[in-house]
Design an enzyme around this catalytic site. Sequence first.
Site, PDB file in Angstrom:
ATOM      1  N   ARG A 100       1.294   7.251  -1.420  1.00  0.00           N
ATOM      2  CA  ARG A 100       2.434   6.444  -2.175  1.00  0.00           C
ATOM      3  C   ARG A 100       3.250   7.190  -3.464  1.00  0.00           C
ATOM      4  O   ARG A 100       2.809   8.102  -3.246  1.00  0.00           O
ATOM      5  CB  ARG A 100       1.286   5.842  -3.329  1.00  0.00           C
ATOM      6  CG  ARG A 100       1.644   5.458  -4.216  1.00  0.00           C
ATOM      7  CD  ARG A 100       0.414   4.909  -5.216  1.00  0.00           C
ATOM      8  NE  ARG A 100      -0.142   3.153  -4.145  1.00  0.00           N
ATOM      9  CZ  ARG A 100      -0.312   2.447  -5.008  1.00  0.00           C
ATOM     10  NH1 ARG A 100      -1.093   2.933  -6.293  1.00  0.00           N
ATOM     11  NH2 ARG A 100      -0.691   0.608  -4.335  1.00  0.00           N
ATOM     12  N   HIS A 127       5.339  -2.504  -0.626  1.00  0.00           N
ATOM     13  CA  HIS A 127       3.630  -2.684  -0.803  1.00  0.00           C
ATOM     14  C   HIS A 127       3.964  -3.644   1.303  1.00  0.00           C
ATOM     15  O   HIS A 127       3.206  -4.187   0.824  1.00  0.00           O
ATOM     16  CB  HIS A 127       3.930  -3.012  -2.041  1.00  0.00           C
ATOM     17  CG  HIS A 127       2.502  -3.021  -2.194  1.00  0.00           C
ATOM     18  ND1 HIS A 127       1.964  -2.308  -1.297  1.00  0.00           N
ATOM     19  CD2 HIS A 127       1.473  -2.903  -3.207  1.00  0.00           C
ATOM     20  CE1 HIS A 127       0.529  -1.571  -2.131  1.00  0.00           C
ATOM     21  NE2 HIS A 127       0.131  -2.015  -3.070  1.00  0.00           N
ATOM     22  N   GLN A 130      -0.087  -4.020   1.409  1.00  0.00           N
ATOM     23  CA  GLN A 130      -0.344  -5.023   0.550  1.00  0.00           C
ATOM     24  C   GLN A 130      -0.400  -6.834   0.761  1.00  0.00           C
ATOM     25  O   GLN A 130      -1.458  -7.576   0.561  1.00  0.00           O
ATOM     26  CB  GLN A 130       0.384  -4.904  -1.580  1.00  0.00           C
ATOM     27  CG  GLN A 130      -0.525  -6.494  -1.964  1.00  0.00           C
ATOM     28  CD  GLN A 130      -1.852  -6.250  -3.054  1.00  0.00           C
ATOM     29  OE1 GLN A 130      -1.906  -5.274  -3.312  1.00  0.00           O
ATOM     30  NE2 GLN A 130      -2.454  -7.272  -2.221  1.00  0.00           N
ATOM     31  N   ASP A 222       2.953 -10.292 -10.563  1.00  0.00           N
ATOM     32  CA  ASP A 222       2.739  -9.073 -10.139  1.00  0.00           C
ATOM     33  C   ASP A 222       3.170  -8.439 -11.731  1.00  0.00           C
ATOM     34  O   ASP A 222       3.521  -9.240 -12.511  1.00  0.00           O
ATOM     35  CB  ASP A 222       3.632  -8.597  -9.522  1.00  0.00           C
ATOM     36  CG  ASP A 222       3.379  -6.562  -9.156  1.00  0.00           C
ATOM     37  OD1 ASP A 222       2.285  -6.302  -9.717  1.00  0.00           O
ATOM     38  OD2 ASP A 222       3.824  -6.392  -8.766  1.00  0.00           O
ATOM     39  N   CYS A 263      -1.142  -9.117  -7.038  1.00  0.00           N
ATOM     40  CA  CYS A 263      -1.522  -8.155  -5.931  1.00  0.00           C
ATOM     41  C   CYS A 263      -3.001  -7.009  -7.124  1.00  0.00           C
ATOM     42  O   CYS A 263      -3.812  -6.043  -6.428  1.00  0.00           O
ATOM     43  CB  CYS A 263      -0.756  -6.957  -5.917  1.00  0.00           C
ATOM     44  SG  CYS A 263       0.059  -6.328  -7.114  1.00  0.00           S
ATOM     45  N   ARG A 291      -7.807  -6.080   1.266  1.00  0.00           N
ATOM     46  CA  ARG A 291      -6.892  -4.638   1.442  1.00  0.00           C
ATOM     47  C   ARG A 291      -7.918  -3.584   2.473  1.00  0.00           C
ATOM     48  O   ARG A 291      -7.897  -3.700   3.006  1.00  0.00           O
ATOM     49  CB  ARG A 291      -6.571  -4.612  -0.104  1.00  0.00           C
ATOM     50  CG  ARG A 291      -5.832  -4.360  -1.004  1.00  0.00           C
ATOM     51  CD  ARG A 291      -5.026  -4.299  -0.593  1.00  0.00           C
ATOM     52  NE  ARG A 291      -4.384  -3.520  -0.139  1.00  0.00           N
ATOM     53  CZ  ARG A 291      -3.437  -2.808  -0.727  1.00  0.00           C
ATOM     54  NH1 ARG A 291      -3.387  -2.745  -1.822  1.00  0.00           N
ATOM     55  NH2 ARG A 291      -2.643  -1.705  -0.515  1.00  0.00           N
TER      56      ARG A 291
HETATM   57  N1   CP Z   1      -2.623  -3.654  -5.477  1.00  0.00           N
HETATM   58  C1   CP Z   1      -2.910  -2.374  -5.412  1.00  0.00           C
HETATM   59  O1   CP Z   1      -1.607  -1.575  -4.211  1.00  0.00           O
HETATM   60  O2   CP Z   1      -3.527  -1.562  -6.399  1.00  0.00           O
HETATM   61  P1   CP Z   1      -3.311  -0.252  -6.763  1.00  0.00           P
HETATM   62  O3   CP Z   1      -2.134   0.381  -7.141  1.00  0.00           O
HETATM   63  O4   CP Z   1      -4.724   0.524  -7.329  1.00  0.00           O
HETATM   64  O5   CP Z   1      -3.897   0.462  -5.421  1.00  0.00           O
HETATM   65  N1  NVA Z   2       4.711  -3.349  -8.842  1.00  0.00           N
HETATM   66  C1  NVA Z   2       3.830  -2.665  -8.993  1.00  0.00           C
HETATM   67  C2  NVA Z   2       2.623  -3.131  -8.383  1.00  0.00           C
HETATM   68  C3  NVA Z   2       1.030  -2.490  -8.195  1.00  0.00           C
HETATM   69  C4  NVA Z   2      -0.351  -2.564  -7.043  1.00  0.00           C
HETATM   70  C5  NVA Z   2       3.778  -1.204  -9.499  1.00  0.00           C
HETATM   71  O1  NVA Z   2       4.481  -0.605  -8.444  1.00  0.00           O
HETATM   72  O2  NVA Z   2       3.535  -0.554 -10.188  1.00  0.00           O
END
Ligand code: CP
Ligand code: NVA
Length: 303
Positions: A100, A127, A130, A222, A263, A291
């Site tokens: 990430r 993502h 997701q 989101d 999400c 997930r």
């Molecule tokens: N939806 C998602 O990726 O959640 P987290 O940021 O908690 O991993």
């Molecule tokens: N768009 C959000 C998604 C979190 C799962 C972010 O990048 O923070």
Amino acid sequence: MAKHFLTLNDFSSEEILKLINTAEKVKSGNVKPNVLGDKNIAAIFEKPSTRTRVSFEVAVSQLGGNFVFLRGDELQLSRGEPVKDTARVLGRYVDGIVARVYEHSDLEELAKHSGIPVINALSNLYHPCQVLADFLTIKEKKKRMKGLKLAYIGDGNNVCNSLLIGCTKIGLNISIGSPKRYEPKEEIVEKAKMNAKKSGADIQILNSPQEAVKDADIVYTDVFISMGDEKEKDERMKTFLPDFQVNTRLLKNALPDAIVMHCLPAHRGQEITEDVLEGKQSVVWDQAENRLHAQKAIFMYLF
Ligand code: CP
Ligand code: NVA
């Protein structure tokens, strides 16, 4: 050459549908694979996570592997060690990398230099894990995907980009309702248009949330402020509220049996109201559960 899971754009419609099928089988308990037996998976997280981190860690354990969690700020990466050096070293110790990151190009660099499969656990651009879980959820709830209409309301961010790419790959019509200047980037929309030519999916990029949601089968939102966008908080709040909030009034424009997706994490009173998030149309908890099943399907494809 190692296979990777960085963006759904690298996959054909058939491959995406196959991944969803695998996830369904794993969820039903029909297959109990041990694909990661004796394998070590490193997980680099430069940003916070609840769902992605835990579902990956549990998936690795249930597939027989070992998870090595690495906080971005505890790696030499945070002190300037180049990504390509980190990649080559990790490639000597472990069998796969989940990451990430802030910059999508860092994932490409990890993939290029590590020699082992790399999975995108969220970047500034995409993502994909997701959205794979989202498709599993849509298939479960609606019994089909092609030809449905998904309305995404809010920021043209990483989740929006992966929905655009994924939906247009599999023929799911997608309508985005974003404020001006927060629409998905032209470069992503162009990729989606190319996919849509093949799948027949319809794409609409609108500034009217009401119009975007009209007759939708799925209403998705989101956060307004993604990780990394915190300094834009005040400006974003002013721009997105009140018009781009998913609430009962906006939902009335969708089909009566529309499902609501998010999400997570959700910010009640910002992008979604408490009553809609906790309401009968919301499928967010099944979506979050999926997930785990989707991550397993990704490992089964890569290993
Ligand atoms: N939806 C998602 O990726 O959640 P987290 O940021 O908690 O991993
Ligand atoms: N768009 C959000 C998604 C979190 C799962 C972010 O990048 O923070």
